[in-house]
Design a protein around this motif. Structure first.
Motif, mmCIF file in Angstrom:
data_model
loop_
_atom_site.group_PDB
_atom_site.id
_atom_site.type_symbol
_atom_site.label_atom_id
_atom_site.label_comp_id
_atom_site.label_asym_id
_atom_site.label_seq_id
_atom_site.Cartn_x
_atom_site.Cartn_y
_atom_site.Cartn_z
ATOM 1 N N TYR A 4 0.929 -1.144 -0.240
ATOM 2 C CA TYR A 4 0.008 0.109 0.110
ATOM 3 C C TYR A 4 0.894 1.434 0.017
ATOM 4 O O TYR A 4 2.052 1.270 0.546
ATOM 5 C CB TYR A 4 -0.949 -0.088 1.179
ATOM 6 C CG TYR A 4 -1.979 -1.186 1.231
ATOM 7 C CD1 TYR A 4 -3.208 -1.044 0.604
ATOM 8 C CD2 TYR A 4 -1.545 -2.329 1.810
ATOM 9 C CE1 TYR A 4 -4.064 -2.162 0.403
ATOM 10 C CE2 TYR A 4 -2.863 -3.225 1.799
ATOM 11 C CZ TYR A 4 -3.663 -3.275 1.028
ATOM 12 O OH TYR A 4 -4.687 -4.282 1.156
ATOM 13 N N PHE A 5 0.126 2.280 -0.439
ATOM 14 C CA PHE A 5 0.957 3.716 -0.880
ATOM 15 C C PHE A 5 0.291 4.686 -0.032
ATOM 16 O O PHE A 5 -0.772 4.861 -0.316
ATOM 17 C CB PHE A 5 1.396 3.782 -2.285
ATOM 18 C CG PHE A 5 2.160 2.737 -3.132
ATOM 19 C CD1 PHE A 5 3.245 2.717 -3.065
ATOM 20 C CD2 PHE A 5 1.202 1.666 -3.430
ATOM 21 C CE1 PHE A 5 3.948 1.611 -3.625
ATOM 22 C CE2 PHE A 5 1.758 0.529 -4.135
ATOM 23 C CZ PHE A 5 3.295 0.475 -4.261
ATOM 24 N N PHE A 6 1.015 5.505 0.578
ATOM 25 C CA PHE A 6 0.373 6.587 1.407
ATOM 26 C C PHE A 6 0.702 7.848 0.872
ATOM 27 O O PHE A 6 1.713 8.292 1.149
ATOM 28 C CB PHE A 6 0.915 6.518 2.935
ATOM 29 C CG PHE A 6 0.459 5.242 3.385
ATOM 30 C CD1 PHE A 6 -0.474 5.185 4.488
ATOM 31 C CD2 PHE A 6 1.059 3.973 3.391
ATOM 32 C CE1 PHE A 6 -1.095 4.095 5.034
ATOM 33 C CE2 PHE A 6 0.594 2.743 3.840
ATOM 34 C CZ PHE A 6 -0.372 2.704 4.653
ATOM 35 N N VAL A 57 -4.410 6.423 0.473
ATOM 36 C CA VAL A 57 -3.983 5.283 0.600
ATOM 37 C C VAL A 57 -4.375 4.542 -0.744
ATOM 38 O O VAL A 57 -5.609 4.174 -0.889
ATOM 39 C CB VAL A 57 -4.090 4.523 1.853
ATOM 40 C CG1 VAL A 57 -3.515 3.097 1.773
ATOM 41 C CG2 VAL A 57 -3.671 5.253 2.896
ATOM 42 N N THR A 58 -3.494 4.134 -1.575
ATOM 43 C CA THR A 58 -3.847 3.343 -2.708
ATOM 44 C C THR A 58 -3.187 1.728 -2.525
ATOM 45 O O THR A 58 -2.182 1.672 -1.897
ATOM 46 C CB THR A 58 -3.244 3.999 -3.986
ATOM 47 O OG1 THR A 58 -1.929 3.960 -4.154
ATOM 48 C CG2 THR A 58 -3.760 5.244 -4.141
ATOM 49 N N ASP A 59 -3.669 1.011 -3.479
ATOM 50 C CA ASP A 59 -3.065 -0.177 -3.274
ATOM 51 C C ASP A 59 -1.954 -0.361 -4.527
ATOM 52 O O ASP A 59 -1.586 0.517 -5.385
ATOM 53 C CB ASP A 59 -4.273 -1.420 -3.291
ATOM 54 C CG ASP A 59 -4.951 -1.330 -5.127
ATOM 55 O OD1 ASP A 59 -4.527 -0.567 -5.910
ATOM 56 O OD2 ASP A 59 -5.949 -2.042 -4.998
ATOM 57 N N ALA A 60 -1.458 -1.449 -5.014
ATOM 58 C CA ALA A 60 -0.453 -1.614 -5.835
ATOM 59 C C ALA A 60 -0.861 -1.193 -7.305
ATOM 60 O O ALA A 60 -0.155 -0.876 -7.971
ATOM 61 C CB ALA A 60 0.318 -3.237 -5.630
ATOM 62 N N SER A 61 -2.198 -1.698 -7.470
ATOM 63 C CA SER A 61 -2.700 -0.979 -8.689
ATOM 64 C C SER A 61 -3.057 0.407 -8.814
ATOM 65 O O SER A 61 -3.331 0.704 -10.089
ATOM 66 C CB SER A 61 -4.041 -1.782 -9.200
ATOM 67 O OG SER A 61 -5.002 -1.622 -8.462
ATOM 68 N N GLY A 62 -2.857 1.149 -7.939
ATOM 69 C CA GLY A 62 -3.046 2.429 -7.939
ATOM 70 C C GLY A 62 -4.668 2.876 -7.591
ATOM 71 O O GLY A 62 -4.949 3.947 -7.371
ATOM 72 N N GLN A 63 -5.489 1.757 -7.278
ATOM 73 C CA GLN A 63 -6.712 1.973 -6.761
ATOM 74 C C GLN A 63 -6.652 2.658 -5.283
ATOM 75 O O GLN A 63 -6.011 2.000 -4.333
ATOM 76 C CB GLN A 63 -7.568 0.589 -6.707
ATOM 77 C CG GLN A 63 -8.969 0.766 -6.267
ATOM 78 C CD GLN A 63 -9.968 1.325 -7.164
ATOM 79 O OE1 GLN A 63 -9.591 1.310 -8.431
ATOM 80 N NE2 GLN A 63 -10.859 2.120 -6.675
ATOM 81 N N SER A 64 -7.388 3.651 -5.056
ATOM 82 C CA SER A 64 -7.698 4.236 -3.729
ATOM 83 C C SER A 64 -8.547 3.618 -2.897
ATOM 84 O O SER A 64 -9.516 2.819 -3.350
ATOM 85 C CB SER A 64 -8.410 5.675 -4.135
ATOM 86 O OG SER A 64 -8.519 6.220 -2.510
ATOM 87 N N VAL A 65 -7.833 3.039 -1.721
ATOM 88 C CA VAL A 65 -8.449 2.048 -0.783
ATOM 89 C C VAL A 65 -9.183 2.674 0.444
ATOM 90 O O VAL A 65 -9.950 2.254 1.131
ATOM 91 C CB VAL A 65 -7.676 0.642 -0.461
ATOM 92 C CG1 VAL A 65 -7.414 0.077 -1.803
ATOM 93 C CG2 VAL A 65 -6.160 1.391 0.227
ATOM 94 N N LEU A 66 -8.582 3.803 0.886
ATOM 95 C CA LEU A 66 -9.249 4.714 2.007
ATOM 96 C C LEU A 66 -8.457 5.996 1.742
ATOM 97 O O LEU A 66 -7.319 6.335 1.268
ATOM 98 C CB LEU A 66 -8.774 4.051 3.242
ATOM 99 C CG LEU A 66 -7.374 3.883 3.709
ATOM 100 C CD1 LEU A 66 -6.814 5.141 4.702
ATOM 101 C CD2 LEU A 66 -7.233 2.828 4.789
ATOM 102 N N LYS A 67 -9.458 7.076 2.425
ATOM 103 C CA LYS A 67 -8.895 8.529 2.391
ATOM 104 C C LYS A 67 -9.035 9.260 3.512
ATOM 105 O O LYS A 67 -10.132 8.824 4.139
ATOM 106 C CB LYS A 67 -9.537 9.084 1.168
ATOM 107 C CG LYS A 67 -8.792 10.700 0.754
ATOM 108 C CD LYS A 67 -9.702 11.055 -0.301
ATOM 109 C CE LYS A 67 -9.361 10.600 -1.645
ATOM 110 N NZ LYS A 67 -9.830 11.132 -2.865
ATOM 111 N N LEU A 68 -8.043 9.846 4.198
ATOM 112 C CA LEU A 68 -8.222 10.830 5.499
ATOM 113 C C LEU A 68 -8.262 12.259 5.053
ATOM 114 O O LEU A 68 -7.338 12.316 4.056
ATOM 115 C CB LEU A 68 -7.323 10.316 6.593
ATOM 116 C CG LEU A 68 -7.273 8.954 7.119
ATOM 117 C CD1 LEU A 68 -6.845 8.017 6.203
ATOM 118 C CD2 LEU A 68 -6.546 9.157 8.506
ATOM 119 N N ARG A 69 -9.129 12.807 5.574
ATOM 120 C CA ARG A 69 -9.309 14.497 5.302
ATOM 121 C C ARG A 69 -9.059 15.056 6.746
ATOM 122 O O ARG A 69 -9.793 14.760 7.505
ATOM 123 C CB ARG A 69 -10.305 14.834 4.383
ATOM 124 C CG ARG A 69 -10.646 14.058 3.110
ATOM 125 C CD ARG A 69 -11.734 14.613 2.402
ATOM 126 N NE ARG A 69 -11.789 14.104 1.330
ATOM 127 C CZ ARG A 69 -12.776 12.727 1.007
ATOM 128 N NH1 ARG A 69 -13.247 12.270 2.153
ATOM 129 N NH2 ARG A 69 -12.713 12.182 -0.233
#
Length: 82
Positions: A4-6, A57-69
């Motif tokens: 996952y990417f932050f 936060v995205t997964d390895a495919s670049g899909q957003s899996v969660l967002k904090l604002r």
């Protein structure tokens, strides 16, 4: 293990190009909260202007899996403003 990417967007894009592997999504959520808390702790004074910033936060495919604002505004009434 999934990676996952932050990414942080706060007027500039700070992209996580390495990512981190986690055994399950509960760990991803906990890391997002921990990382956001560290950013607020270290750079908190910058955020008191009402501007929203977010962590995507995205997964390895670049899909957003969660967002904090986040945004913070002191309403210009703080008695000890410096």
């Amino acid at each position: 293990m999934p990676r996952y990417f932050f990414h942080v967007i706060d007027g500039r894009d700070i992209l996580d190009n390495e990512g981190t592997e986690f055994p399950n999504f509960r760990y991803v959520r906990a890391e997002a909260i921990r990382t956001a808390g560290a950013i607020l702790h270290d750079e908190g004074d910058r955020f008191w202007n009402g501007t929203e910033w977010q962590m995507n936060v995205t997964d390895a495919s670049g899909q957003s899996v969660l967002k904090l604002r986040f945004s913070a505004d002191d309403q210009d009434i703080a008695p000890d403003r410096e």
